[in-house]
Design an enzyme around this catalytic site. Structure first.
Site, short mmCIF file in Angstrom:
data_model
loop_
_atom_site.label_atom_id
_atom_site.label_comp_id
_atom_site.label_asym_id
_atom_site.label_seq_id
_atom_site.Cartn_x
_atom_site.Cartn_y
_atom_site.Cartn_z
N GLU A 1 0.97 -1.18 -0.03
CA GLU A 1 -0.08 -0.10 -0.06
C GLU A 1 0.95 1.28 -0.04
O GLU A 1 0.31 2.34 0.26
CB GLU A 1 -1.01 -0.01 1.12
CG GLU A 1 -0.18 -0.28 2.50
CD GLU A 1 -1.39 0.16 3.55
OE1 GLU A 1 -1.93 1.08 3.71
OE2 GLU A 1 -1.37 -0.91 4.44
N CYS B 1 -3.24 -3.40 4.47
CA CYS B 1 -2.63 -4.54 5.13
C CYS B 1 -3.13 -5.98 4.42
O CYS B 1 -2.29 -7.02 4.76
CB CYS B 1 -2.46 -4.29 6.57
SG CYS B 1 -1.92 -2.91 7.25
N HIS C 1 -2.86 -10.18 11.87
CA HIS C 1 -1.89 -8.93 11.67
C HIS C 1 -1.74 -7.99 12.81
O HIS C 1 -2.52 -7.73 13.62
CB HIS C 1 -3.23 -8.00 10.82
CG HIS C 1 -2.55 -6.66 10.51
ND1 HIS C 1 -1.43 -6.50 10.01
CD2 HIS C 1 -3.26 -5.27 10.56
CE1 HIS C 1 -1.36 -5.03 9.78
NE2 HIS C 1 -2.42 -4.41 10.36
P1 HMG Z 1 -3.23 6.85 21.76
O1 HMG Z 1 -4.20 7.79 21.93
O2 HMG Z 1 -1.84 7.22 21.38
O3 HMG Z 1 -2.94 5.91 22.73
O4 HMG Z 1 -3.83 5.80 20.58
P2 HMG Z 1 -4.03 5.61 24.24
O5 HMG Z 1 -4.06 6.69 25.08
O6 HMG Z 1 -5.33 4.88 23.63
O7 HMG Z 1 -3.26 4.40 24.73
C1 HMG Z 1 -2.86 3.41 24.32
C2 HMG Z 1 -3.11 2.01 25.29
O8 HMG Z 1 -1.76 2.38 26.38
C3 HMG Z 1 -4.37 2.04 26.39
O9 HMG Z 1 -4.28 1.04 26.58
C4 HMG Z 1 -4.03 2.83 27.56
O10 HMG Z 1 -4.54 2.37 28.54
C5 HMG Z 1 -2.34 2.28 27.63
P3 HMG Z 1 -6.06 0.09 26.04
O11 HMG Z 1 -7.09 1.05 26.55
O12 HMG Z 1 -5.92 0.24 24.47
O13 HMG Z 1 -5.70 -1.26 26.62
N1 HMG Z 1 -1.59 3.33 28.06
C6 HMG Z 1 -0.61 2.91 29.18
N2 HMG Z 1 -0.11 1.64 29.57
C7 HMG Z 1 0.74 1.54 30.61
N3 HMG Z 1 1.48 2.59 30.92
C8 HMG Z 1 1.18 3.91 30.80
C9 HMG Z 1 0.00 4.09 29.55
N4 HMG Z 1 -0.56 5.08 28.95
C10 HMG Z 1 -1.56 4.75 28.40
N5 HMG Z 1 2.03 4.71 31.26
C11 HMG Z 1 -3.90 4.10 18.83
C12 HMG Z 1 -3.62 4.51 20.33
C13 HMG Z 1 -3.91 2.54 18.58
C14 HMG Z 1 -5.37 4.67 18.49
C15 HMG Z 1 -2.93 4.82 18.08
O14 HMG Z 1 -1.64 4.29 18.26
C16 HMG Z 1 -3.20 5.03 16.39
O15 HMG Z 1 -3.67 5.71 15.78
N6 HMG Z 1 -2.57 3.77 15.68
C17 HMG Z 1 -2.62 3.57 14.32
C18 HMG Z 1 -3.79 3.03 13.92
C19 HMG Z 1 -3.76 1.35 14.32
O16 HMG Z 1 -2.77 0.87 14.47
N7 HMG Z 1 -4.98 0.72 14.32
C20 HMG Z 1 -4.94 -0.75 14.63
C21 HMG Z 1 -6.07 -1.33 13.95
S1 HMG Z 1 -6.32 -0.90 12.13
C22 HMG Z 1 -5.04 -1.91 11.55
O17 HMG Z 1 -4.42 -2.72 12.09
C23 HMG Z 1 -4.49 -1.48 10.00
C24 HMG Z 1 -3.41 -0.84 9.93
O18 HMG Z 1 -2.39 -1.53 9.91
C25 HMG Z 1 -3.40 -0.23 8.45
C26 HMG Z 1 -3.64 -1.14 7.18
O19 HMG Z 1 -4.45 -1.96 7.29
O20 HMG Z 1 -3.04 -0.81 6.18
C27 HMG Z 1 -3.25 0.35 10.77
#
Ligand code: HMG
Length: 394
Positions: free
Chosen positions: A79, A111, A233
């Site tokens: 992609e 992906c 994935h």
């Molecule tokens: P964010 O806002 O940076 O993080 O977004 P958050 O505040 O939601 O924290 C993440 C986790 O860390 C949470 O745990 C927090 O509690 C924890 P959860 O509630 O999820 O269990 N946390 C902590 N833990 C321990 N100590 C601490 C601490 N602070 C927080 N101090 C988000 C996270 C995944 C949304 C972001 O990284 C993102 O936008 N990522 C990109 C999108 C993505 O990867 N999506 C996955 C599904 S889609 C997919 O897989 C397809 C893709 O590969 C693309 C394709 O298909 O081409 C992306």
């Protein structure tokens, strides 16, 4: 006739950014990344590394073990394509010295396309057992600076030789599919970075898993208990862990250490490489093959491929007797361990360096691999191959 993966090898870049450096720069607790996302490092591509050079680095060790002129097709999933018209596989074709009697095509759906390529290659070999298809999944995951996705970047390429009587994995018939038109992650043509509705994307991923599993179960009547190991994935390893928890609970079981052990070895490499989009699921599979201590021979492994937007597929394969002697574990581990750590300033330099608004561009030499993207001459991409004594380019 059995059909599936005969040889498999991955490549990643020569550089990484530690999540400790990232956390310090962003003023965040590092455990958000180590624990919350389950990521320690992300592979970062220098400006002179792209999906073609990564793909060539992934494929060459496979071709060294077979008659390369016998490759009858290359299915290149990505992609992060490098041209809107010409398929990346044609650049690869020259770099790898493949036969002109060979077909090339680029496949895209986020992906998911790597899994599509693997299934298509399997069908091609079933239709004609003489086919020897090279399936490539290669991507560089890049998000806007300071966006939620920035912590989940990475890059990598996987090359898989698909043929009859495979030495590593037989792909079993029957899959579960799920497609839905959603905007959880996308990259409009004018952007080099992806846009994402991060939290929404995680929900869509988990729902797609449940839907694809239901369809798989209906189609194949294979049950959860008949699967020994689970590959997902992996955009970040915590996502794969949540996926496995979701599936375990969906089939009415409790998530415990025994369940965790069926998926954790498949996350070891991804934890230090980061997201490599279409390659990510298969780097996870290689991680499983390289890191499970017991013999995996005759074990059934499941694959859940998810591509945002979204398309998902759930399928299984059976690991073949004697697979161990065909693994390229040393190359995988050596690549990971010999990467150079970046400071945040150099990461930014890499991030901004390539200005594709210019039609002539000579890139500085950072890539230490055998294949390199050198720049542009009149908007034409120039690649070079470095062997011990010679350099060729074109
Ligand atoms: P964010 O806002 O940076 O993080 O977004 P958050 O505040 O939601 O924290 C993440 C986790 O860390 C949470 O745990 C927090 O509690 C924890 P959860 O509630 O999820 O269990 N946390 C902590 N833990 C321990 N100590 C601490 C601490 N602070 C927080 N101090 C988000 C996270 C995944 C949304 C972001 O990284 C993102 O936008 N990522 C990109 C999108 C993505 O990867 N999506 C996955 C599904 S889609 C997919 O897989 C397809 C893709 O590969 C693309 C394709 O298909 O081409 C992306």
């Amino acid at each position: 006739m059995k059909v599936g993966i005969d040889l498999i090898h991955f490549a990643t870049s020569d550089y990484f950014l530690g999540m400790d450096t990232f956390a310090q720069e962003k003023g965040q607790d590092v455990n958000k990344f180590y624990v919350g996302l389950g990521q320690e490092k992300m592979s970062i591509a220098p400006p002179d590394e792209d999906i073609v050079s990564l793909a060539a680095k992934a494929a060459e060790p496979i071709l060294q073990q077979i008659e390369r002129q016998a490759i009858s097709a290359v299915l290149f999933a990505t992609e992060t394509g490098v041209d809107q018209s010409k398929s990346a596989g044609v650049f690869l074709h020259r770099l790898l010295g493949l036969s002109s009697r060979c077909r090339m095509v680029e496949l895209k759906h986020a992906c998911y396309a790597g899994a599509a390529g693997l299934q298509m290659a399997t069908a091609m070999v079933k239709a004609n057992p003489q086919e020897r298809v090279l399936v490539i999944a290669a991507d560089i995951a890049k998000y806007d600076l300071n966006s939620s996705g920035e912590a989940t970047q990475g890059c990598g390429a996987v090359a898989m030789l698909v043929c009859a009587e495979p030495r590593i994995l037989e792909i079993e018939p029957g899959s579960g599919y799920f497609t839905d038109d959603v905007m959880d992650f996308w990259r409009p043509n004018h952007r080099s970075t992806a846009l994402v509705d991060g939290k929404y994307s995680t929900k869509v991923y988990l729902n797609s898993l449940k839907q694809a599993w239901e369809h798989f179960h209906e189609q194949t009547e294979r049950g959860f208990e008949q699967i020994d190991y689970f590959c997902y994935h992996i955009p970040f390893t915590k996502m794969a862990e949540k996926a496995h928890q979701t599936l375990v609970r969906k089939v009415g079981l409790e998530y415990d250490a025994a369940q965790e052990a069926k998926t954790l070895p498949g996350q070891i490499y991804n934890r230090v490489i980061g997201n490599s989009y279409s390659a990510s699921l298969f780097i996870g599979f290689i991680s499983l093959l390289d890191n499970v201590k017991e013999s995996l021979a005759q074990k059934r492994v499941s694959f859940f491929s998810y591509g945002s937007g979204c398309v998902a597929e759930f399928f299984t394969g059976v690991v073949q007797d004697g697979y161990q002697q065909w693994l390229m574990t040393q190359s995988h581990q050596q690549q990971i361990h010999s990467r150079i750590e970046l400071n945040y300033q150099t990461y930014l330099q890499f991030y901004y360096q390539v200005d594709f608004a210019q039609s002539n561009l000579t890139l500085p030499h950072f890539n230490r691999g055998p294949y390199r993207f050198c720049g542009l001459e009149g908007d034409k991409r120039i690649y070079a191959e470095y062997s011990e004594n010679s350099t060729t380019s074109g």
